[in-house]
Every structure is written in C-alpha cells, then in structure tokens.
Design a protein around this motif. Sequence first.
Motif, PDB file in Angstrom:
ATOM      1  N   ALA A   1       0.694  -1.336  -0.104  1.00  0.00           N
ATOM      2  CA  ALA A   1       0.051   0.142  -0.029  1.00  0.00           C
ATOM      3  C   ALA A   1       0.722   1.182  -0.087  1.00  0.00           C
ATOM      4  O   ALA A   1       0.503   2.100  -0.708  1.00  0.00           O
ATOM      5  CB  ALA A   1      -0.849   0.162   1.166  1.00  0.00           C
TER       6      ALA A   1
ATOM      7  N   PHE B   1      -0.975  -1.134  -5.246  1.00  0.00           N
ATOM      8  CA  PHE B   1      -2.366  -1.791  -5.130  1.00  0.00           C
ATOM      9  C   PHE B   1      -2.858  -2.907  -5.722  1.00  0.00           C
ATOM     10  O   PHE B   1      -3.875  -3.824  -5.172  1.00  0.00           O
ATOM     11  CB  PHE B   1      -3.434  -0.581  -5.180  1.00  0.00           C
TER      12      PHE B   1
ATOM     13  N   VAL C   1      -3.764   4.220   3.379  1.00  0.00           N
ATOM     14  CA  VAL C   1      -3.287   4.982   2.063  1.00  0.00           C
ATOM     15  C   VAL C   1      -3.940   6.421   1.680  1.00  0.00           C
ATOM     16  O   VAL C   1      -3.210   7.371   1.128  1.00  0.00           O
ATOM     17  CB  VAL C   1      -3.895   3.888   0.915  1.00  0.00           C
TER      18      VAL C   1
END
Length: 335
Positions: free
Chosen positions: A70, A75, A98
């Motif tokens: 992250a 991702f 995030v």
Amino acid sequence: KGELNRYESIELARPVLVSNRKALLEKWLKEDKLECSEELGDIVQPHDATLALSIYLRANAPAKVVVCFAQSGQFDKIVLYCKKVGYNADWNTLLMQVARLDGDKACEFALSLVKEDPPLISADQVVGIFASLNLVQQTTRFLLDALKDNKESDAHLQTKLLEMNLINAPQVADAILGNNMFSHFDRPYIAQLAEKAGLYQRALELYDNLDDIKRVAVHTEVLNGEWLVNYFGNLSVDDSLAVIRQMLEHNAAQNLQIVVQVAIKYSELLGPQKIIEIFEDCRCNEGLYYYLGSVVNVSQDPAVVFKYIQAALSTGQTKEVERIVRENNYYDAEK
C-alpha cells in the motif's frame, strides 16, 4: 556457516544497518544466511522499504506485506497476495492509511476493492473514510465510477455526491446533473441546494412544486432565455399562467422579454384572453402590445384585435392603429 537463527539474524542486522552497510545485508539474504522474520523486517523498514517487503514476504507476515504494498502504491498486488495466502485484511484501516498518504492512489485502491466479487469494502465505507479526510475530489471520482450503473439502491450515495459538490464545487455538480447520469437521488433536496448555489436551471429541472418554480423562474438575468421559454412546455396551462404572472409582478422590466416570448410561443395553448388578462392586471401595456402584435394578424377574434388597438394607442403606436383599422377584416368598428 549455515543460516543464522531468528535472534542471531536480528542482532547481526542492527550494527550492519547502523554502519550503512545495507548491501552486505542484501548479500546475506540472497545467500539465505539470515532467517527472515517480522522483527527483522521491522528493523530494515526505516532503511529500505523494498528490502523490508522481501523479508516480510519470506517471513509470511501478511499484515506487514499488505502495508508495504500500500505504501509503495502497488495496489494491484494487494488483493492478489491476500487471496494467494488466504489473508483477510482490515480493508477499512488499510484504505484510511493509504488515503492519508495519497488521496488519488486511495481512490484507485478503493475502486479495485469495491469491484471485487464480493466487494471487499462497501461504497458507503469508502465515502465515510474519504469524507473524514475531506477528500472531495477523490470522493467525487470514486462515486462517479462506482455509481455508473444508476441503481436505485444507491440513491443515498447519488444524493451524497451531488450534495457534496453543490456545497463545495457547484460547477462540478452542474456538469453531473447536466449529463443526466443519475435518476434516484433526493430531487427536492438537491433542487434546494442547486437553488442556493445559484444553479437556477438545474433547480427548475428538479422542482415539481409550483411555489418553488415561481420563486426560481424570476431569475431571468442568469437563466438561459431559450431554455426557459422551452421549459414552459413542461408545465401545465395553469402553472404556466401562474409563473408568467409571478415574473411580471416580481420584475416586469427584467422579465418582460421572456414573458412575451412564452406568451407568443404558447398562445394557442394558454389562451389569448388569459394572457391578455395577466398583462392588464400587471399594467404591462408594452408587453401586451408586443404579444398581440405577433398574433393579431392570424387571429379571427375581434376581441383580440380590439385589445391590440388599445395597447397600440396606449404605447403611442398610432401608425399601427391606422394599419389595423385599414387592413384587418376582424376589426369591430363599433367598439
């Protein structure tokens, strides 16, 4: 010597990192001389996130692996990794982490999570997280994608999207409404917000209540004239008459041109006598003259011709009076 155990690996790594000899540590890892553990990864993390990730992967520390992916913006690898090792991540907490680092990356991540089958996080949860950090643009981007199927079950989120932009970015809301993407949001509520934001055309498109329509339609100084004239085609006869009366009573000088155009375009539908009555009640001889001037030559009603002569006289148009008396077959000379 063979592989060092967990404790020995950690104790050896500390002085190597402090003396900035990271390359030596990388060499030992490649040669499998160190036992990878979560603790070792934690020691390496401040010095080299990529190296720490490789240690966490080999140590089977999924919570730390996911955070590393992250933080580095990978991702696409997070969900794949979790499925592969059977790890059930705390997606809410992870998305919040995030989002604090990078709102745009968080938007991408959130979309990937809601598109999983079944979704790993709900759109409501995403909106809650983004809203807590005041990420208006990212929430908008996320919802425009997540709500593109225009489902009735997403009505509250459609309302949230429009509400947020009408308050923070009215031009964005104007564009969304103009694209007719959504049809399940709270129309009266969004109409009120559009009116407050000065988006009078959008408000009129959404309002159904006559009092609301009368209040907004008088703003001809900002409404597109052609659009407004066509808008009357959506109203009932009684509502149309009520609105043009309100427009003249509110500000005849400002609204006269539009009212005359509406009266001319819908004359047959609204009825000349009712239109004449409104102009007379509002003492608007000029409007009456311009309206009747467009219908007098096609009207076979002596009353209409007579009213036109009266309006022409009251506005000083004597030559026009002479022309009508001379040329019009439906002129009632006795009157």
